[in-house]
Scaffold this motif. Structure first.
Motif, mmCIF file in Angstrom:
data_model
loop_
_atom_site.group_PDB
_atom_site.id
_atom_site.type_symbol
_atom_site.label_atom_id
_atom_site.label_comp_id
_atom_site.label_asym_id
_atom_site.label_seq_id
_atom_site.Cartn_x
_atom_site.Cartn_y
_atom_site.Cartn_z
ATOM 1 N N LEU A 69 0.831 -1.204 0.000
ATOM 2 C CA LEU A 69 0.000 0.000 0.000
ATOM 3 C C LEU A 69 0.868 1.257 0.000
ATOM 4 O O LEU A 69 0.624 2.193 -0.776
ATOM 5 C CB LEU A 69 -0.909 -0.008 1.229
ATOM 6 C CG LEU A 69 -1.914 1.150 1.349
ATOM 7 C CD1 LEU A 69 -2.907 1.105 0.199
ATOM 8 C CD2 LEU A 69 -2.648 1.078 2.690
ATOM 9 N N ILE A 70 1.891 1.282 0.846
ATOM 10 C CA ILE A 70 2.766 2.451 0.945
ATOM 11 C C ILE A 70 3.529 2.671 -0.362
ATOM 12 O O ILE A 70 3.539 3.773 -0.925
ATOM 13 C CB ILE A 70 3.748 2.291 2.121
ATOM 14 C CG1 ILE A 70 2.984 2.317 3.445
ATOM 15 C CG2 ILE A 70 4.813 3.391 2.091
ATOM 16 C CD1 ILE A 70 3.835 1.994 4.652
ATOM 17 N N VAL A 71 4.165 1.602 -0.868
ATOM 18 C CA VAL A 71 4.938 1.724 -2.104
ATOM 19 C C VAL A 71 4.024 2.032 -3.282
ATOM 20 O O VAL A 71 4.353 2.848 -4.150
ATOM 21 C CB VAL A 71 5.746 0.431 -2.373
ATOM 22 C CG1 VAL A 71 6.532 0.563 -3.670
ATOM 23 C CG2 VAL A 71 6.694 0.135 -1.219
ATOM 24 N N GLY A 72 2.848 1.394 -3.313
ATOM 25 C CA GLY A 72 1.905 1.585 -4.406
ATOM 26 C C GLY A 72 1.376 3.013 -4.482
ATOM 27 O O GLY A 72 1.160 3.544 -5.577
ATOM 28 N N ILE A 73 1.163 3.646 -3.338
ATOM 29 C CA ILE A 73 0.685 5.038 -3.329
ATOM 30 C C ILE A 73 1.748 5.972 -3.907
ATOM 31 O O ILE A 73 1.451 6.861 -4.721
ATOM 32 C CB ILE A 73 0.304 5.469 -1.901
ATOM 33 C CG1 ILE A 73 -0.992 4.746 -1.465
ATOM 34 C CG2 ILE A 73 0.112 6.984 -1.824
ATOM 35 C CD1 ILE A 73 -1.378 4.985 -0.024
#
Length: 294
Positions: A69-73
């Motif tokens: 989620l963090i990297v994808g955002i």
């Protein structure tokens, strides 16, 4: 995996991404919706990778989802600003301004790992940005033809720095394939949401011709394969070195744009590209010293 193999893999990421700038421009020139283009490349790319590696990926745990989620955002915002920037500037300038991320990554690396990067990493970052400056400033030290597309691309570089740094951080803590698939699904879903918010879905065209070719290249060779290479290879090197090696996209993009799009390849572009290549060599200097000592 040995570090030189990881570096070689990250160099290939730079090549794939460099040609990717050309295909983004080709796709946008056909009138494809930028959010649609990005949604397809990430969702389809994620589905392909999950289909190939589903046994190894297995079930996602809470930590896997949080990391993805963090990297994808970061990935979503990086590509969103970069793609819109590509609509308003050349493929060469889009690539060079994206490479500004290398000056930011060392500081994010420092914050995440509580470990100051070595002097070669800082030098490589500075030299790389000097290469960007050669392209961007005229003889009177004024920004040469800086337009809104360039500004959007510079903003994208900040998010790409976050993506590279967090990707390197989490790739050592969770299963890399799970991180790859999750971040691609997160970015893809966010792009789909934005299609319905900001776009007229009735005007989205069915992919055909050069639009389809551009989407296929961007999905497989500029998203799926590079994301796997980046995540796996960053386990065996630092985020700072990775950012410099992958910034060679700004070296390859103008070359591909010259041959494919007939974009002008000026002397300043050649000099700037040379500085980027020199930055890569500087980033490799510490590894060379280590080999001599060993």
């Amino acid at each position: 995996m040995k570090q030189y193999l990881a570096d070689f893999g990250l160099l290939f990421v730079g090549i794939f991404w460099g040609l990717g700038f050309v295909f983004v421009k080709i796709g946008l020139n056909t009138g494809v919706n930028p959010f649609y283009l990005s949604a397809v490349r990430f969702l389809v790319g994620g589905i392909i990778l999950y289909g190939i590696f589903f046994r190894k990926v297995g079930k996602f745990k809470k930590n896997d989802v949080l990391a993805g989620l963090i990297v994808g955002i970061f990935q979503f915002f990086g590509y969103a600003f970069q793609t819109y920037g590509a609509m308003l500037t050349t493929a060469s300038k889009n690539a060079f301004f994206t490479s500004i991320n290398v000056i930011i990554v060392p500081y994010i690396f420092w914050f995440l790992h509580k470990k100051r990067p070595d002097i070669f990493a800082f030098l490589a970052s500075v030299i790389c940005v000097m290469g960007v400056a050669v392209i961007s400033f005229d003889r009177k030290m004024n920004l040469a033809n800086l337009n809104f597309g360039d500004i959007l691309t510079i903003i994208s570089a900040i998010f790409f720095a976050g993506q590279i740094a967090t990707n390197g951080y989490f790739s050592k803590k969770v299963e890399p394939l799970k991180l790859v698939v999750m971040q691609m699904f997160v970015a893809g879903i966010l792009f789909v949401i934005n299609i319905f918010i900001f776009s007229d879905t009735s005007k989205i065209q069915k992919p055909a011709g050069m639009m389809l070719i551009a989407i296929i290249y961007l999905t497989i060779f500029s998203t799926a394969i590079p994301t796997v290479l980046q995540t796996f290879c960053q386990k065996y090197t630092t985020s700072t070195r990775a950012s410099v090696l992958m910034s060679t996209e700004s070296l390859f993009a103008p070359l591909f744009a010259f041959f494919i799009l007939s974009e002008r390849l000026s002397f300043r572009v050649v000099v700037g590209a040379g500085l980027v290549l020199f930055a890569v060599l500087v980033s490799e200097t510490k590894l060379g010293f280590r080999k001599l000592i060993d």
